[in-house]
Design a protein around this motif. Sequence first.
Motif, PDB file in Angstrom:
ATOM      1  N   PHE A   3       0.854  -1.134   0.060  1.00 42.26           N
ATOM      2  CA  PHE A   3       0.007   0.105  -0.021  1.00 42.26           C
ATOM      3  C   PHE A   3       0.847   1.167   0.008  1.00 42.26           C
ATOM      4  O   PHE A   3       0.470   2.151  -0.855  1.00 42.26           O
ATOM      5  CB  PHE A   3      -0.973  -0.053   1.156  1.00 42.26           C
ATOM      6  N   HIS A  37       2.269   2.334  -3.149  1.00 43.92           N
ATOM      7  CA  HIS A  37       1.249   2.808  -4.100  1.00 43.92           C
ATOM      8  C   HIS A  37       0.605   4.159  -3.824  1.00 43.92           C
ATOM      9  O   HIS A  37      -0.411   4.588  -4.048  1.00 43.92           O
ATOM     10  CB  HIS A  37       0.250   1.914  -4.901  1.00 43.92           C
ATOM     11  N   LEU A  50      -1.026   4.548  -0.650  1.00 47.22           N
ATOM     12  CA  LEU A  50      -2.176   4.401  -0.156  1.00 47.22           C
ATOM     13  C   LEU A  50      -2.122   3.927   1.452  1.00 47.22           C
ATOM     14  O   LEU A  50      -1.032   3.506   1.650  1.00 47.22           O
ATOM     15  CB  LEU A  50      -3.173   3.177  -0.919  1.00 47.22           C
ATOM     16  N   GLU A  51      -3.269   4.316   2.153  1.00 45.60           N
ATOM     17  CA  GLU A  51      -3.034   4.000   3.546  1.00 45.60           C
ATOM     18  C   GLU A  51      -3.930   2.589   3.861  1.00 45.60           C
ATOM     19  O   GLU A  51      -4.738   2.321   3.649  1.00 45.60           O
ATOM     20  CB  GLU A  51      -3.756   5.044   4.254  1.00 45.60           C
ATOM     21  N   LEU A  52      -3.198   1.723   4.392  1.00 42.62           N
ATOM     22  CA  LEU A  52      -3.481   0.499   4.526  1.00 42.62           C
ATOM     23  C   LEU A  52      -4.554   0.217   5.853  1.00 42.62           C
ATOM     24  O   LEU A  52      -4.173   1.096   6.891  1.00 42.62           O
ATOM     25  CB  LEU A  52      -2.587  -0.621   5.148  1.00 42.62           C
ATOM     26  N   MET A  86      -6.996  -7.222  -2.744  1.00 45.70           N
ATOM     27  CA  MET A  86      -6.725  -5.462  -3.016  1.00 45.70           C
ATOM     28  C   MET A  86      -8.057  -4.763  -3.493  1.00 45.70           C
ATOM     29  O   MET A  86      -8.209  -3.787  -2.665  1.00 45.70           O
ATOM     30  CB  MET A  86      -5.626  -5.538  -4.292  1.00 45.70           C
ATOM     31  N   LEU A 132      -9.860  -4.209  -0.199  1.00 43.83           N
ATOM     32  CA  LEU A 132      -9.208  -3.088   0.678  1.00 43.83           C
ATOM     33  C   LEU A 132      -9.198  -1.821   0.010  1.00 43.83           C
ATOM     34  O   LEU A 132      -9.159  -0.815   0.938  1.00 43.83           O
ATOM     35  CB  LEU A 132      -7.844  -3.804   1.136  1.00 43.83           C
ATOM     36  N   ALA A 133      -9.134  -1.694  -1.153  1.00 44.48           N
ATOM     37  CA  ALA A 133      -8.878  -0.428  -1.821  1.00 44.48           C
ATOM     38  C   ALA A 133      -9.969  -0.394  -2.790  1.00 44.48           C
ATOM     39  O   ALA A 133      -9.755  -0.127  -4.128  1.00 44.48           O
ATOM     40  CB  ALA A 133      -7.585  -0.071  -2.233  1.00 44.48           C
ATOM     41  N   THR A 183     -12.107   1.830  -4.047  1.00 49.56           N
ATOM     42  CA  THR A 183     -12.225   3.011  -5.009  1.00 49.56           C
ATOM     43  C   THR A 183     -11.200   3.223  -6.296  1.00 49.56           C
ATOM     44  O   THR A 183     -11.164   3.812  -7.080  1.00 49.56           O
ATOM     45  CB  THR A 183     -12.114   4.225  -4.097  1.00 49.56           C
ATOM     46  N   GLN A 184     -10.229   2.186  -6.035  1.00 45.41           N
ATOM     47  CA  GLN A 184      -9.001   2.456  -7.186  1.00 45.41           C
ATOM     48  C   GLN A 184      -9.639   1.512  -8.076  1.00 45.41           C
ATOM     49  O   GLN A 184     -10.569   0.603  -8.181  1.00 45.41           O
ATOM     50  CB  GLN A 184      -7.880   1.638  -6.342  1.00 45.41           C
ATOM     51  N   HIS A 212      -5.232  -2.587  -8.913  1.00 44.71           N
ATOM     52  CA  HIS A 212      -5.193  -3.788  -7.894  1.00 44.71           C
ATOM     53  C   HIS A 212      -4.136  -4.667  -8.432  1.00 44.71           C
ATOM     54  O   HIS A 212      -3.659  -5.473  -7.403  1.00 44.71           O
ATOM     55  CB  HIS A 212      -6.525  -4.398  -7.884  1.00 44.71           C
ATOM     56  N   MET A 269      -0.907  -3.617  -7.380  1.00 49.61           N
ATOM     57  CA  MET A 269      -0.615  -3.954  -5.774  1.00 49.61           C
ATOM     58  C   MET A 269      -0.495  -5.225  -5.644  1.00 49.61           C
ATOM     59  O   MET A 269       0.461  -5.688  -4.635  1.00 49.61           O
ATOM     60  CB  MET A 269      -1.893  -3.180  -5.338  1.00 49.61           C
TER      61      MET A 269
END
Length: 223
Positions: free
Chosen positions: A28, A31, A33-35, A53, A56-57, A59-60, A65, A68
């Motif tokens: 994370f 890239h 991003l905050e885990l 992924m 957990l993310a 909106t990406q 993904h 990641m």
Amino acid sequence: MIRCAVFDCDGTLVDSGGTIHRALGLAFAEHGLELPPRQQAQRVIGLSLVEAMAELAPTQDADLHGRMAQTYKDAFVTLRGQQQVEEPLYDGILPLLDALEERGWLLAVATGKSDRGLKHCLTAHGLHARFLSLQTADRHPSKPHPSMTLQALADCGAAPEHSVVIGDTGWDMRMAKAAGAHAIGVLWGYHDETELRDAGADTIAARPSDVFDQAERLVKTPA
């Protein structure tokens, strides 16, 4: 009658949550991003990496993904090279495997790990040769799709109704039910009892010794 016990790995055979969270944190951060907190992040353990992924993310974009997921794999390899991977067996797992084998059960694994990751993990504990079939995310759709279980049963020559899937997540329980197998949920992993039962668990094990008794009760040998 051939009986087969299909085990999940992370959260069922080994306690790998801490290492998985560290590798996720590295991926994370790479890239920008905050885990999410560990309690939230560990809920995706058991899914294949791209699906994890996406959970957990959300909106990406899908391409990110995938990138990641690769970054996570690279981070895990780095941690392993630094001898920072911790995947201890849960207490009671070895006696459980012994007891099942003594009763003639064939053993298999169905996991969201990669082939390489699973081999490293099982070899480190001297378990690799004990499993007749090893099914991973490298060759199958993510849980709860039944593909991994169905292939494991085919390798062992076991019918679904004569088999149990043992896992700690709702993904495992749904996979078992989709394959037509019995589902044993375990409480020492990453999902709670309510989630396991809602996902279709036939029975719940509080400790590994419970798994043996429940498997024997769910799939009885002919008199």
